[in-house]
Design an enzyme around this catalytic site. Structure first.
Site, PDB file in Angstrom:
ATOM      1  N   ASP A  53      50.581 -30.006  -5.836  1.00  0.00           N
ATOM      2  CA  ASP A  53      51.763 -30.829  -6.107  1.00  0.00           C
ATOM      3  C   ASP A  53      52.269 -31.640  -4.915  1.00  0.00           C
ATOM      4  O   ASP A  53      53.119 -32.519  -5.069  1.00  0.00           O
ATOM      5  CB  ASP A  53      52.907 -29.952  -6.667  1.00  0.00           C
ATOM      6  CG  ASP A  53      53.291 -28.788  -5.751  1.00  0.00           C
ATOM      7  OD1 ASP A  53      53.124 -28.894  -4.528  1.00  0.00           O
ATOM      8  OD2 ASP A  53      53.775 -27.761  -6.287  1.00  0.00           O
TER       9      ASP A  53
ATOM     10  N   HIS B   4      42.774 -26.497  -3.453  1.00  0.00           N
ATOM     11  CA  HIS B   4      42.461 -26.996  -4.796  1.00  0.00           C
ATOM     12  C   HIS B   4      42.734 -28.486  -4.940  1.00  0.00           C
ATOM     13  O   HIS B   4      42.813 -28.997  -6.050  1.00  0.00           O
ATOM     14  CB  HIS B   4      43.246 -26.195  -5.855  1.00  0.00           C
ATOM     15  CG  HIS B   4      42.823 -24.758  -5.910  1.00  0.00           C
ATOM     16  ND1 HIS B   4      43.524 -23.773  -6.568  1.00  0.00           N
ATOM     17  CD2 HIS B   4      41.751 -24.126  -5.375  1.00  0.00           C
ATOM     18  CE1 HIS B   4      42.910 -22.610  -6.431  1.00  0.00           C
ATOM     19  NE2 HIS B   4      41.836 -22.800  -5.704  1.00  0.00           N
TER      20      HIS B   4
ATOM     21  N   CYS C  56      36.851 -41.736  -6.888  1.00  0.00           N
ATOM     22  CA  CYS C  56      36.041 -42.613  -7.748  1.00  0.00           C
ATOM     23  C   CYS C  56      34.675 -41.983  -8.005  1.00  0.00           C
ATOM     24  O   CYS C  56      33.965 -41.611  -7.069  1.00  0.00           O
ATOM     25  CB  CYS C  56      35.866 -43.984  -7.086  1.00  0.00           C
ATOM     26  SG  CYS C  56      34.784 -45.059  -8.043  1.00  0.00           S
TER      27      CYS C  56
ATOM     28  N   CYS D  32      38.849 -47.584 -10.505  1.00  0.00           N
ATOM     29  CA  CYS D  32      38.765 -47.978  -9.100  1.00  0.00           C
ATOM     30  C   CYS D  32      38.600 -49.497  -9.027  1.00  0.00           C
ATOM     31  O   CYS D  32      38.209 -50.132 -10.016  1.00  0.00           O
ATOM     32  CB  CYS D  32      37.531 -47.281  -8.524  1.00  0.00           C
ATOM     33  SG  CYS D  32      37.175 -47.623  -6.810  1.00  0.00           S
TER      34      CYS D  32
ATOM     35  N   CYS E  28      36.225 -50.937  -7.753  1.00  0.00           N
ATOM     36  CA  CYS E  28      34.796 -51.198  -8.003  1.00  0.00           C
ATOM     37  C   CYS E  28      34.460 -51.096  -9.492  1.00  0.00           C
ATOM     38  O   CYS E  28      33.324 -51.321  -9.885  1.00  0.00           O
ATOM     39  CB  CYS E  28      33.929 -50.220  -7.196  1.00  0.00           C
ATOM     40  SG  CYS E  28      33.785 -48.566  -7.934  1.00  0.00           S
TER      41      CYS E  28
ATOM     42  N   GLY F 292      54.073 -16.355  -3.624  1.00  0.00           N
ATOM     43  CA  GLY F 292      54.034 -16.961  -4.955  1.00  0.00           C
ATOM     44  C   GLY F 292      52.657 -17.219  -5.529  1.00  0.00           C
ATOM     45  O   GLY F 292      52.457 -18.226  -6.195  1.00  0.00           O
TER      46      GLY F 292
ATOM     47  N   SER G   8      49.404 -15.266  -7.783  1.00  0.00           N
ATOM     48  CA  SER G   8      48.989 -14.081  -8.532  1.00  0.00           C
ATOM     49  C   SER G   8      47.792 -13.402  -7.865  1.00  0.00           C
ATOM     50  O   SER G   8      47.404 -12.304  -8.259  1.00  0.00           O
ATOM     51  CB  SER G   8      48.652 -14.451  -9.979  1.00  0.00           C
ATOM     52  OG  SER G   8      47.706 -15.500 -10.003  1.00  0.00           O
TER      53      SER G   8
ATOM     54  N   ALA H  15      61.062 -16.574  -4.248  1.00  0.00           N
ATOM     55  CA  ALA H  15      60.675 -16.949  -2.887  1.00  0.00           C
ATOM     56  C   ALA H  15      61.773 -17.754  -2.189  1.00  0.00           C
ATOM     57  O   ALA H  15      62.014 -17.568  -0.994  1.00  0.00           O
ATOM     58  CB  ALA H  15      59.378 -17.756  -2.931  1.00  0.00           C
TER      59      ALA H  15
HETATM   60  P1  OAD Z   1      49.765 -18.275 -10.984  1.00  0.00           P
HETATM   61  O1  OAD Z   1      50.478 -18.967 -12.065  1.00  0.00           O
HETATM   62  O2  OAD Z   1      48.518 -17.534 -11.315  1.00  0.00           O
HETATM   63  O3  OAD Z   1      50.722 -17.229 -10.284  1.00  0.00           O
HETATM   64  C1  OAD Z   1      52.015 -17.579  -9.875  1.00  0.00           C
HETATM   65  C2  OAD Z   1      52.585 -16.374  -9.157  1.00  0.00           C
HETATM   66  O4  OAD Z   1      53.855 -16.738  -8.656  1.00  0.00           O
HETATM   67  C3  OAD Z   1      52.784 -15.155 -10.051  1.00  0.00           C
HETATM   68  O5  OAD Z   1      52.278 -14.017  -9.377  1.00  0.00           O
HETATM   69  C4  OAD Z   1      54.305 -15.059 -10.228  1.00  0.00           C
HETATM   70  O6  OAD Z   1      54.766 -13.718 -10.302  1.00  0.00           O
HETATM   71  C5  OAD Z   1      54.777 -15.712  -8.943  1.00  0.00           C
HETATM   72  N1  OAD Z   1      56.096 -16.366  -9.057  1.00  0.00           N
HETATM   73  C6  OAD Z   1      56.601 -17.089 -10.086  1.00  0.00           C
HETATM   74  N2  OAD Z   1      57.810 -17.572  -9.787  1.00  0.00           N
HETATM   75  C7  OAD Z   1      58.080 -17.168  -8.516  1.00  0.00           C
HETATM   76  C8  OAD Z   1      59.187 -17.344  -7.627  1.00  0.00           C
HETATM   77  N3  OAD Z   1      60.254 -18.062  -7.972  1.00  0.00           N
HETATM   78  N4  OAD Z   1      59.122 -16.776  -6.412  1.00  0.00           N
HETATM   79  C9  OAD Z   1      58.039 -16.032  -6.048  1.00  0.00           C
HETATM   80  N5  OAD Z   1      56.968 -15.832  -6.840  1.00  0.00           N
HETATM   81  C10 OAD Z   1      56.984 -16.392  -8.051  1.00  0.00           C
HETATM   82  O7  OAD Z   1      49.511 -19.364  -9.842  1.00  0.00           O
HETATM   83  P2  OAD Z   1      48.453 -19.311  -8.626  1.00  0.00           P
HETATM   84  O8  OAD Z   1      48.357 -17.969  -8.044  1.00  0.00           O
HETATM   85  O9  OAD Z   1      48.808 -20.448  -7.744  1.00  0.00           O
HETATM   86  O10 OAD Z   1      43.809 -23.334  -9.969  1.00  0.00           O
HETATM   87  O11 OAD Z   1      47.118 -19.649  -9.388  1.00  0.00           O
HETATM   88  C11 OAD Z   1      45.962 -19.890  -8.654  1.00  0.00           C
HETATM   89  C12 OAD Z   1      45.171 -20.998  -9.273  1.00  0.00           C
HETATM   90  O12 OAD Z   1      44.968 -20.721 -10.661  1.00  0.00           O
HETATM   91  C13 OAD Z   1      45.857 -22.347  -9.303  1.00  0.00           C
HETATM   92  O13 OAD Z   1      45.716 -23.057  -8.096  1.00  0.00           O
HETATM   93  C14 OAD Z   1      45.146 -23.042 -10.410  1.00  0.00           C
HETATM   94  C15 OAD Z   1      45.173 -21.932 -11.426  1.00  0.00           C
HETATM   95  O14 OAD Z   1      44.195 -22.013 -12.424  1.00  0.00           O
HETATM   96  C16 OAD Z   1      43.191 -24.452 -10.384  1.00  0.00           C
HETATM   97  O15 OAD Z   1      43.714 -25.252 -11.154  1.00  0.00           O
HETATM   98  C17 OAD Z   1      41.825 -24.623  -9.815  1.00  0.00           C
END
Ligand code: OAD
Length: 276
Positions: free
Chosen positions: A103, A118, A126, A147, A149, A186, A188, A230
């Site tokens: 983001d 990521h 492109c 693009c 091109c 933050g 998973s 967080a």
């Molecule tokens: P997830 O959606 O899997 O996990 C988000 C985590 O943030 C969870 O463990 C929540 O408990 C925690 N959470 C939510 N709100 C929060 C808050 N306010 N404060 C603290 N913690 C909070 O997201 P990611 O771990 O980023 O990949 O997922 C990893 C990857 O999976 C992403 O980059 C994406 C996704 O598929 C791709 O798109 C390649």
């Protein structure tokens, strides 16, 4: 939240500090996470929207989804957790932020030493000439965008089934192996290879601290695990002072963190002045 924390003492002694973030760090800015209640993968199928095959089948559909996410994120601002991590970068002698987020909010908060494992949805790639460029158009005028091109552009993000950018992964792994403190915020901690980084750091002797709404696979391994939002927990853990209304003061000596009024700078943006 763990009753006590040694994080500030550990940081005061640390030379190399790493932070790994995931979607949860942006949740309080209004950006949806992927898993859990309200998560994007509860509502959409990743196979339809976030794979090279899906893009090949229907680039318009994939771009419409990314355009809607860009429109939402364009209205979001970094929150206190992003700002605390930006401040940490300016305090630590050596620092690397490893984010899974696309983001751009960490850059907007002021982080410079970061790897975006990521990718970033404010960049496009492109398929014909291979050029990666910044694209801040919101909403996109043409979908799918093209693009100069004539080639089809794709978001410069990593999709399921794709390899991570090798330099980004190498930088993240090298830092995880050699850091003194590894802070995980933050995420998973289920998507590889990012999910292995805290374990690598722990094995190599780093002090590992997790901040998350709920327990994760890392919780039992971390030295400290703090459960809650967080944006509330992290500034407190880092000892960032707050005013009488409870607003955190993101200030280091005579350098104040930039206000969040511009879109993410492009990759390779020159470093901003560091703390003394
Ligand atoms: P997830 O959606 O899997 O996990 C988000 C985590 O943030 C969870 O463990 C929540 O408990 C925690 N959470 C939510 N709100 C929060 C808050 N306010 N404060 C603290 N913690 C909070 O997201 P990611 O771990 O980023 O990949 O997922 C990893 C990857 O999976 C992403 O980059 C994406 C996704 O598929 C791709 O798109 C390649």
């Amino acid at each position: 939240m763990a009753a006590t924390s040694q994080l500030q003492e550990r940081l005061a002694e640390a030379r190399r500090v790493a932070v790994l973030t995931g979607a949860g760090v942006s949740a309080e800015s209004g950006v949806p996470t992927f898993r859990g209640a309200g998560g994007l993968w509860r509502k959409y199928r990743a196979e339809d929207l976030a794979t090279p095959e899906a893009f090949h089948r229907n680039p318009k559909l994939v771009w419409e989804w990314y355009d809607s996410r860009r429109q939402l994120i364009a209205r979001c601002q970094p929150n206190a957790a992003h700002r605390a991590i930006a401040l940490l970068e300016h305090r630590a002698p050596e620092f690397l932020l490893i984010t899974q987020n696309v983001d751009g909010l960490h850059r907007l908060a002021g982080n410079v030493r970061l790897v975006e494992l990521h990718g970033n949805l404010w960049r496009v790639h492109c398929l014909d000439d291979g050029q990666v460029t910044e694209n801040l158009e919101v909403p996109l005028q043409a979908i799918p965008p093209r693009c100069g091109c004539g080639g089809l552009l794709r978001p410069d993000v990593v999709w399921f089934g794709e390899a991570l950018p090798p330099e980004a992964l190498q930088a993240a792994s090298d830092f995880a192996e050699s850091c003194d403190v590894f802070l995980v915020v933050g995420t998973s901690v289920v998507v590889q290879p990012a999910a292995s980084l805290p374990t690598i750091a722990r094995r190599r002797g780093a002090y590992v601290v997790e901040v998350n709404l709920e327990p994760t696979p890392l919780t039992s391994l971390a030295h400290e695990s703090h459960h809650g939002k967080a944006a509330e927990i992290l500034p407190r853990l880092l000892g960032i002072p707050s005013d009488a209304s409870g607003n955190f003061e993101f200030r280091i000596s005579n350098f104040e963190m930039p206000s969040s009024d511009s879109r993410p700078p492009t990759p390779g943006t020159p470093e901003k002045p560091c703390s003394p």
